[in-house]
Design an enzyme around this catalytic site. Structure first.
Site, PDB file in Angstrom:
ATOM      1  N   ASP A  16       0.860  -1.180   0.000  1.00  0.00           N
ATOM      2  CA  ASP A  16       0.000   0.000   0.000  1.00  0.00           C
ATOM      3  C   ASP A  16       0.905   1.242   0.000  1.00  0.00           C
ATOM      4  OD1 ASP A  16      -1.653   2.119   0.653  1.00  0.00           O
ATOM      5  OD2 ASP A  16      -2.544   1.138   2.403  1.00  0.00           O
ATOM      6  N   ASP A  40      -5.887   7.087  -5.503  1.00  0.00           N
ATOM      7  CA  ASP A  40      -6.223   8.478  -5.205  1.00  0.00           C
ATOM      8  C   ASP A  40      -7.068   8.554  -3.915  1.00  0.00           C
ATOM      9  OD1 ASP A  40      -6.546  11.194  -5.530  1.00  0.00           O
ATOM     10  OD2 ASP A  40      -7.670  11.084  -7.402  1.00  0.00           O
ATOM     11  N   GLY A 125      -5.300   1.094 -13.492  1.00  0.00           N
ATOM     12  CA  GLY A 125      -6.521   0.668 -12.807  1.00  0.00           C
ATOM     13  C   GLY A 125      -7.741   1.120 -13.600  1.00  0.00           C
ATOM     14  N   VAL A 126      -8.492   2.051 -13.021  1.00  0.00           N
ATOM     15  CA  VAL A 126      -9.711   2.582 -13.653  1.00  0.00           C
ATOM     16  C   VAL A 126      -9.434   3.103 -15.066  1.00  0.00           C
ATOM     17  CG1 VAL A 126     -11.446   4.416 -13.458  1.00  0.00           C
ATOM     18  CG2 VAL A 126     -10.697   3.230 -11.439  1.00  0.00           C
TER      19      VAL A 126
HETATM   20  N1  AR6 Z   1      -1.320   1.580  -3.054  1.00  0.00           N
HETATM   21  C1  AR6 Z   1      -0.742   1.284  -4.237  1.00  0.00           C
HETATM   22  N2  AR6 Z   1      -1.451   1.041  -5.366  1.00  0.00           N
HETATM   23  C2  AR6 Z   1      -2.793   1.108  -5.271  1.00  0.00           C
HETATM   24  C3  AR6 Z   1      -3.480   1.424  -4.073  1.00  0.00           C
HETATM   25  C4  AR6 Z   1      -2.680   1.675  -2.929  1.00  0.00           C
HETATM   26  N3  AR6 Z   1      -3.215   2.000  -1.735  1.00  0.00           N
HETATM   27  N4  AR6 Z   1      -4.821   1.408  -4.329  1.00  0.00           N
HETATM   28  C5  AR6 Z   1      -4.967   1.068  -5.634  1.00  0.00           C
HETATM   29  N5  AR6 Z   1      -3.750   0.873  -6.207  1.00  0.00           N
HETATM   30  P1  AR6 Z   1      -6.151   3.595 -10.104  1.00  0.00           P
HETATM   31  P2  AR6 Z   1      -5.690   5.072 -12.635  1.00  0.00           P
HETATM   32  C6  AR6 Z   1      -3.399   0.489  -7.580  1.00  0.00           C
HETATM   33  O1  AR6 Z   1      -7.489   3.173 -10.593  1.00  0.00           O
HETATM   34  O2  AR6 Z   1      -5.894   3.863 -13.445  1.00  0.00           O
HETATM   35  C7  AR6 Z   1      -9.065   7.507  -9.542  1.00  0.00           C
HETATM   36  O3  AR6 Z   1     -10.428   7.547  -9.273  1.00  0.00           O
HETATM   37  C8  AR6 Z   1      -4.459  -0.147  -8.435  1.00  0.00           C
HETATM   38  O4  AR6 Z   1      -4.607  -1.520  -8.081  1.00  0.00           O
HETATM   39  O5  AR6 Z   1      -6.027   4.054  -8.708  1.00  0.00           O
HETATM   40  O6  AR6 Z   1      -4.523   5.984 -12.965  1.00  0.00           O
HETATM   41  C9  AR6 Z   1      -8.504   8.880  -9.899  1.00  0.00           C
HETATM   42  O7  AR6 Z   1      -9.195   9.911  -9.239  1.00  0.00           O
HETATM   43  C10 AR6 Z   1      -3.847   0.028  -9.823  1.00  0.00           C
HETATM   44  O8  AR6 Z   1      -2.883  -1.011 -10.081  1.00  0.00           O
HETATM   45  O9  AR6 Z   1      -5.539   4.796 -11.042  1.00  0.00           O
HETATM   46  C11 AR6 Z   1      -8.686   8.953 -11.379  1.00  0.00           C
HETATM   47  O10 AR6 Z   1      -9.967   9.419 -11.726  1.00  0.00           O
HETATM   48  C12 AR6 Z   1      -3.087   1.349  -9.722  1.00  0.00           C
HETATM   49  O11 AR6 Z   1      -3.034   1.652  -8.316  1.00  0.00           O
HETATM   50  C13 AR6 Z   1      -8.519   7.513 -11.822  1.00  0.00           C
HETATM   51  O12 AR6 Z   1      -8.863   6.714 -10.702  1.00  0.00           O
HETATM   52  C14 AR6 Z   1      -3.753   2.510 -10.431  1.00  0.00           C
HETATM   53  O13 AR6 Z   1      -5.167   2.384 -10.367  1.00  0.00           O
HETATM   54  C15 AR6 Z   1      -7.087   7.211 -12.199  1.00  0.00           C
HETATM   55  O14 AR6 Z   1      -7.029   5.913 -12.720  1.00  0.00           O
END
Ligand code: AR6
Length: 181
Positions: A16, A40, A125-126
């Site tokens: 994390d 985020d 991710g998203v």
């Molecule tokens: N620590 C490390 N990695 C994490 C954590 C954590 N605590 N939580 C999730 N991940 P994403 P994006 C991973 O969706 O694709 C948001 O709503 C997750 O498993 O967080 O850049 C923002 O506000 C994945 O592998 O970011 C934007 O609107 C990675 O972090 C949008 O999502 C990135 O997933 C950005 O989307």
């Protein structure tokens, strides 16, 4: 797993990112800096309201760019909010924008005189970026940057699940064995 580029360690960790003790952690933010889900949401929850207050003052960050706030209640002194691209098939400049999001994050760290930084898998991710390509771009961009900027001692990728960690580690192995591709 880790590799060394000149004086810089590039490390992969499963975990994390909000618990990191590097000088800065990078957030995978949106352009409106409004917070959201995923990493985020986790960073704003763990860091407290001061981070969102600073984000509101900054107001906006274009895709491919990065802005800095304090770290609030986090152990990291700074949060670098990077905006990666939403993946729409790969023909809309996504690779350049993802590369830019990493590079601009590193530039913000250099500007602040920081020596260590932790990244999540931005856009993976998203935002739907294919994981193997996202991992390749992430690692190559950081490697290229630290070759030019010896002042960074440590760049960590903190990956939230085993499958993401495994993809990053297989990309790192390829880079260690065969150089850049
Ligand atoms: N620590 C490390 N990695 C994490 C954590 C954590 N605590 N939580 C999730 N991940 P994403 P994006 C991973 O969706 O694709 C948001 O709503 C997750 O498993 O967080 O850049 C923002 O506000 C994945 O592998 O970011 C934007 O609107 C990675 O972090 C949008 O999502 C990135 O997933 C950005 O989307």
């Amino acid at each position: 797993m880790e590799m060394q580029i000149d004086g810089t360690i590039i490390a992969l960790a499963l975990g994390d990112i909000t618990l990191e003790e590097t000088d800065a952690i990078v957030n995978a933010a949106n352009s409106g800096l409004r917070g959201g889900g995923g990493v985020d949401g986790a960073i704003h929850r763990a860091g407290g309201g001061s981070i969102m207050e600073e984000c509101r003052k900054i107001g906006f960050c274009p895709t491919g760019q990065a802005v800095v706030t304090g770290g609030g209640n986090l152990k990291a002194r700074y949060v670098i909010h990077a905006v990666g691209p939403i993946y729409r098939g790969g023909g809309r400049g996504e690779a350049d924008l993802l590369k830019s999001a990493y590079r601009e994050s590193l530039k913000r760290a250099t500007e602040k005189g920081l020596r260590s930084i932790s990244f999540p898998a931005i856009s993976a991710g998203v935002y739907g970026y294919p994981l193997d390509e996202a991992a390749h771009i992430a690692l190559m961009t950081v490697i290229d940057y630290v070759k030019e900027h010896r002042e960074i001692d440590l760049a960590r990728f903190v990956l939230f699940s085993r499958d993401v960690y495994d993809v990053f580690s297989s990309e790192m192995k390829k880079l260690m064995c065969c150089g850049r591709s």
